[in-house]
Write a protein that holds these residues in place. Structure first.
Motif, PDB file in Angstrom:
ATOM      1  N   PHE A   5       0.754  -1.283   0.075  1.00 39.82           N
ATOM      2  CA  PHE A   5      -0.143  -0.009  -0.069  1.00 39.82           C
ATOM      3  C   PHE A   5       0.942   1.393   0.075  1.00 39.82           C
ATOM      4  O   PHE A   5       0.469   2.204  -0.730  1.00 39.82           O
ATOM      5  CB  PHE A   5      -0.818   0.040   1.218  1.00 39.82           C
ATOM      6  N   PHE A   8       2.074   1.822  -3.494  1.00 39.61           N
ATOM      7  CA  PHE A   8       1.235   2.279  -4.121  1.00 39.61           C
ATOM      8  C   PHE A   8       0.806   3.938  -3.982  1.00 39.61           C
ATOM      9  O   PHE A   8       0.734   4.593  -4.941  1.00 39.61           O
ATOM     10  CB  PHE A   8      -0.058   1.462  -3.851  1.00 39.61           C
TER      11      PHE A   8
ATOM     12  N   VAL B 110      -7.577   6.367  -7.095  1.00 41.15           N
ATOM     13  CA  VAL B 110      -6.785   7.438  -6.496  1.00 41.15           C
ATOM     14  C   VAL B 110      -7.567   8.714  -6.494  1.00 41.15           C
ATOM     15  O   VAL B 110      -8.072   9.206  -5.349  1.00 41.15           O
ATOM     16  CB  VAL B 110      -5.775   7.800  -7.056  1.00 41.15           C
ATOM     17  N   MET B 113     -10.377   7.735  -3.570  1.00 40.32           N
ATOM     18  CA  MET B 113      -9.610   8.025  -2.287  1.00 40.32           C
ATOM     19  C   MET B 113      -9.528   9.313  -1.678  1.00 40.32           C
ATOM     20  O   MET B 113      -9.960   9.681  -0.887  1.00 40.32           O
ATOM     21  CB  MET B 113      -8.313   7.180  -2.165  1.00 40.32           C
ATOM     22  N   LEU B 114      -8.961  10.187  -3.039  1.00 46.68           N
ATOM     23  CA  LEU B 114      -8.796  11.614  -2.335  1.00 46.68           C
ATOM     24  C   LEU B 114      -9.832  12.266  -2.154  1.00 46.68           C
ATOM     25  O   LEU B 114     -10.031  13.220  -1.205  1.00 46.68           O
ATOM     26  CB  LEU B 114      -7.763  12.472  -3.483  1.00 46.68           C
ATOM     27  N   CYS B 160      -6.866   5.979   3.465  1.00 48.00           N
ATOM     28  CA  CYS B 160      -6.835   5.608   2.278  1.00 48.00           C
ATOM     29  C   CYS B 160      -6.520   4.054   2.120  1.00 48.00           C
ATOM     30  O   CYS B 160      -6.997   3.232   1.293  1.00 48.00           O
ATOM     31  CB  CYS B 160      -5.718   6.247   1.845  1.00 48.00           C
TER      32      CYS B 160
END
Lengths: 112, 168
Positions: A5, A8, B110, B113-114, B160
């Motif tokens: 993670f 990533f 991404v 998540m953000l 996250c």
């Protein structure tokens, strides 16, 4: 799992590996040039206003001083029509002087 | 002076003296990380406007850069203030597209998540995890105590991670 993670996350959030965006650079440069042009234009307008104010003072003060002289005051009282014509002529002369503006020599649009 | 700042300081001094070429070099060098940070934190649709405003202010204030901090740190501070000013001025809506700037990572993942983090969490995470800023630098930028910044980063990272594990 945690290490995977972390890798990533770092790779996802890192800045992209690419060449500089020339288009963006040119956009910034154009804004900088525009700002410089507008600043120069503003300075020019302010300088023009100051010059016009100076001309106004230079013309108005002697006229006022002259109108206070006894012979002139007498003439103004005796011939108001002629005095009015003189005043109008003086006013037109003043307007002509104030409306003559020097050219703005910034040259932004000519250069770009 | 921070190491590696000599070149940026020299370019900034030349820019302060009116050298457009020197400033263009600074823009070329720093637009990529700045725009990446801004698009991650404030959304793609605001990033370029804020970046342009920031570079314009950097041009105006080129003489004020003294080389004590990294140029990128100084520039990001300017951009951060630009964003705060823009929000005050326009009541700008919350951004909703934090599109990936890295093709290796899953764009949607991404961005999703953000998008679930607060603006401060996003900024802290992107700077500290993605851009290699120290916690102290990020805390100064965000104007929060160092301890608060550290806990913000840890919280954002944990959220996250939970989302990532949930998606996996």
């Amino acid at each position: 799992m945690n290490e995977e993670f972390d890798d990533f996350l770092v790779s996802a959030l890192a800045p992209p590996g690419r060449d500089p965006d020339r288009h963006f650079v040119r956009q910034v440069q154009a804004r900088v040039l525009l700002e410089e042009y507008l600043e120069a234009r503003q300075r020019s307008v302010l300088a023009g206003l100051a010059r016009q104010l100076a001309v106004l003072v230079v013309v108005a003060v002697p006229m006022w001083w002259l109108s206070r002289a006894a012979p002139i005051a007498f003439w103004l009282a005796e011939s108001p029509a002629l005095a009015l014509a003189s005043l109008l002529t003086g006013f037109l002369f003043l307007v002509a002087m104030l409306t003559v503006r020097p050219g703005i020599s910034v040259g932004f649009f000519q250069e770009n | 002076m921070a190491p590696g700042n000599d070149e940026d300081l020299a370019l900034s001094r030349r820019a302060a003296a009116g050298d457009h070429g020197a400033f263009a070099l600074l823009v070329e060098k720093h637009e990529r990380p700045l725009r990446a940070f801004l698009s991650r934190t404030f959304g793609v649709q605001h990033a370029d406007d804020i970046a342009q405003d920031a570079f314009l202010k950097a041009w105006r204030g080129a003489g004020q850069y003294d080389g004590r901090a990294r140029y990128s740190t100084w520039l990001t501070r300017i951009a951060w203030r630009c964003r705060i000013d823009a929000v005050r001025r326009e009541k700008a809506p919350e951004a909703d597209d934090f599109g990936s700037t890295n093709v290796a990572a899953s764009t949607a993942e991404v961005a999703d998540m953000l998008g679930r983090l607060t603006e401060r969490e996003r900024a802290s995470l992107v700077l500290c995890e993605g851009h290699g800023w120290t916690h102290a630098e990020a805390a100064e930028l965000l104007n929060i105590p160092l301890g608060t910044l550290k806990s913000t980063v840890a919280r954002a990272k944990a959220r996250c991670r939970a989302m990532w594990q949930g998606a996996a």
